[in-house]
Design a protein around this motif. Structure first.
Motif, mmCIF file in Angstrom:
data_model
loop_
_atom_site.group_PDB
_atom_site.id
_atom_site.type_symbol
_atom_site.label_atom_id
_atom_site.label_comp_id
_atom_site.label_asym_id
_atom_site.label_seq_id
_atom_site.Cartn_x
_atom_site.Cartn_y
_atom_site.Cartn_z
ATOM 1 N N SER A 181 0.804 -1.226 0.000
ATOM 2 C CA SER A 181 0.000 0.000 0.000
ATOM 3 C C SER A 181 0.837 1.276 0.000
ATOM 4 O O SER A 181 0.460 2.276 -0.613
ATOM 5 C CB SER A 181 -0.930 0.018 1.226
ATOM 6 O OG SER A 181 -1.825 -1.062 1.191
ATOM 7 N N GLN A 182 1.965 1.253 0.721
ATOM 8 C CA GLN A 182 2.765 2.471 0.866
ATOM 9 C C GLN A 182 3.831 2.620 -0.216
ATOM 10 O O GLN A 182 4.546 3.631 -0.239
ATOM 11 C CB GLN A 182 3.450 2.486 2.245
ATOM 12 C CG GLN A 182 2.500 2.515 3.428
ATOM 13 C CD GLN A 182 1.842 3.873 3.617
ATOM 14 O OE1 GLN A 182 2.129 4.833 2.913
ATOM 15 N NE2 GLN A 182 0.946 3.963 4.580
ATOM 16 N N ILE A 183 3.965 1.654 -1.115
ATOM 17 C CA ILE A 183 5.074 1.643 -2.060
ATOM 18 C C ILE A 183 4.789 2.398 -3.353
ATOM 19 O O ILE A 183 5.650 3.101 -3.900
ATOM 20 C CB ILE A 183 5.470 0.187 -2.390
ATOM 21 C CG1 ILE A 183 6.094 -0.481 -1.158
ATOM 22 C CG2 ILE A 183 6.414 0.121 -3.587
ATOM 23 C CD1 ILE A 183 7.441 0.090 -0.773
ATOM 24 N N VAL A 184 3.566 2.281 -3.855
ATOM 25 C CA VAL A 184 3.250 2.769 -5.201
ATOM 26 C C VAL A 184 3.533 4.267 -5.324
ATOM 27 O O VAL A 184 3.049 5.082 -4.538
ATOM 28 C CB VAL A 184 1.776 2.489 -5.543
ATOM 29 C CG1 VAL A 184 1.463 2.957 -6.970
ATOM 30 C CG2 VAL A 184 1.476 0.996 -5.407
ATOM 31 N N GLY A 185 4.352 4.621 -6.324
ATOM 32 C CA GLY A 185 4.695 6.008 -6.575
ATOM 33 C C GLY A 185 5.835 6.534 -5.731
ATOM 34 O O GLY A 185 6.295 7.658 -5.928
ATOM 35 N N ARG A 186 6.296 5.717 -4.784
ATOM 36 C CA ARG A 186 7.348 6.157 -3.865
ATOM 37 C C ARG A 186 8.651 5.389 -4.073
ATOM 38 O O ARG A 186 9.729 5.915 -3.799
ATOM 39 C CB ARG A 186 6.862 6.017 -2.421
ATOM 40 C CG ARG A 186 5.647 6.910 -2.155
ATOM 41 C CD ARG A 186 4.920 6.569 -0.880
ATOM 42 N NE ARG A 186 3.718 7.385 -0.753
ATOM 43 C CZ ARG A 186 2.789 7.202 0.160
ATOM 44 N NH1 ARG A 186 2.913 6.227 1.045
ATOM 45 N NH2 ARG A 186 1.719 7.977 0.196
#
Length: 390
Positions: A181-186
């Motif tokens: 959840s926290q990974i996308v785009g980062r």
């Protein structure tokens, strides 16, 4: 309190602002009439939007669309996948035990649909990373095992070596579920997604609407017993009428977020500049500083100041930050993440909690400088001796 227009939002790990592309896609889909399960023209039009959205998600994940199952969010996704009984065309597959990380979000840490005596919480290092030796020992105790980890911790930003975890799990015949959840785009998603057997995703973490997410099932057709039962939606893997409007917003935001991975280096520069300024003005402790982290997240403790105190001071100054995960920060208490890291050897105080600053691709250096002034001002005032009247 400052007016809304001048406020600075630095709580993207809790929920990213709704993207314009997601809003536009939702407005367009809102004009549709019909249930996507209906066979008439209106229903087929709604179904077309739903399946087009699913394909957009699948394309950006590099998986087949039929592996993507829409949910109400990451919590439902975790509750669905963290299940002892799974199904395959050849019959049932039962997983006897589950391992989660002691540092992770309650959606994982509480074991989903496993009973408490069926799952174990593995320790982490002082920096919040999985203790691989403990994982190997746990895996050696039996087969038919599931392991679930968050690719990045939402509170600290610390990332896990998912490839190394997957190697151990798969060599022992187990399955790995990864909350991405926290990974996308980062960070580049493939490094965390490819080694996993199943994924958990959230829309509002990437600038999509709240109330929708997805799971990505294993490519061999294995799937858990449904959490939501009733109708035949999502090919009987998740009952309930899906929302084409929410799906359209999710897909648009996911595609846009995935394209922002090119901003990783510039976000990391901003984070590092923020941390350098924070350490120059205060004696703050940066949590997980020596571990790989999300490029736009800083978690810290300010000596003598509870995290809620720092959060309130920032809010009064017109800046939104967090004092923990969004599911925990509505109440004052010890940080589970900090407690787990302290057990791993970190010199942190669980009673202080942690302050989390998390930003997006549009955040500026000036935004972060304003937060520095607030935190440094609070710190400096707390160090001044109090003079009592005679």
């Amino acid at each position: 309190m400052t007016d809304r227009a001048s406020r600075i939002y630095l709580d993207h790990n809790a929920s990213a602002p709704l993207r314009a592309c997601a809003r536009d896609a939702m407005f367009a889909a809102a004009d549709l009439t019909g249930n996507p399960s209906s066979v008439h023209g209106e229903g087929r039009a709604a179904r077309s939007v739903l399946e087009s959205s699913r394909k957009t998600l699948a394309d950006n994940l590099d998986v087949a669309p039929e592996r993507v199952v829409l949910t109400s969010g990451a919590t439902e996704g975790a509750a669905t996948l963290l299940m002892p009984l799974w199904m395959k065309s050849a019959g049932e597959v039962r997983y006897e035990r589950l391992a989660v990380l002691d540092v992770d979000h309650p959606a994982l840490r509480e074991g989903g649909r496993f009973h408490r005596d069926q799952f174990d919480r593995l320790p982490v290092s002082a920096d919040g990373q999985c203790d691989l030796a403990s994982l190997v020992e746990w895996l050696s105790e039996g087969r038919d095992r599931l392991v679930a980890v968050a690719a990045a911790n939402g509170e600290t930003g610390v990332t896990q070596d998912v490839a190394a975890v997957a190697d151990q799990v798969h060599s022992a015949g187990g399955r790995l579920i990864v909350d991405a959840s926290q990974i996308v785009g980062r960070l580049p998603l493939a490094a965390f997604a490819k080694p996993a057997d199943a994924l958990i995703l959230s829309s509002h973490k990437v600038g999509g609407p709240q109330g929708i997410g997805a799971i990505v099932l294993p490519e061999d057709g294995l799937c858990p017993m449904p959490l939501m039962t009733g109708g035949a939606q999502e090919t009987r893997r998740r009952a309930g009428t899906p929302s084409p409007m929410l799906a359209a917003g999710f897909a648009a935001a996911f595609k846009a977020a995935a394209a922002e991975v090119s901003c990783v280096d510039s976000m990391a520069v901003l984070r590092d500049e923020f941390e350098a300024a924070l350490l120059a003005r205060t004696s703050a402790l940066i949590i997980g500083r020596n571990a790989p982290r999300l490029p736009q997240t800083t978690a810290f403790q300010l000596p003598g100041q509870r995290a809620e105190t720092v959060q309130i001071a920032a809010d009064l100054a017109g800046i939104a930050i967090s004092s923990g995960s969004a599911c925990q920060s509505g109440k004052v208490g010890r940080s589970v993440a900090v407690e787990a890291m302290r057990a791993g050897g970190a010199s942190v105080d669980p009673d202080l909690g942690l302050v989390r600053m998390s930003f997006g691709a549009m955040t500026t250096s000036a935004d972060l400088s304003r937060l520095i002034e607030v935190v440094a001002g609070l710190y400096e005032r707390s160090r001044k001796p109090m003079h009592r009247a005679a």
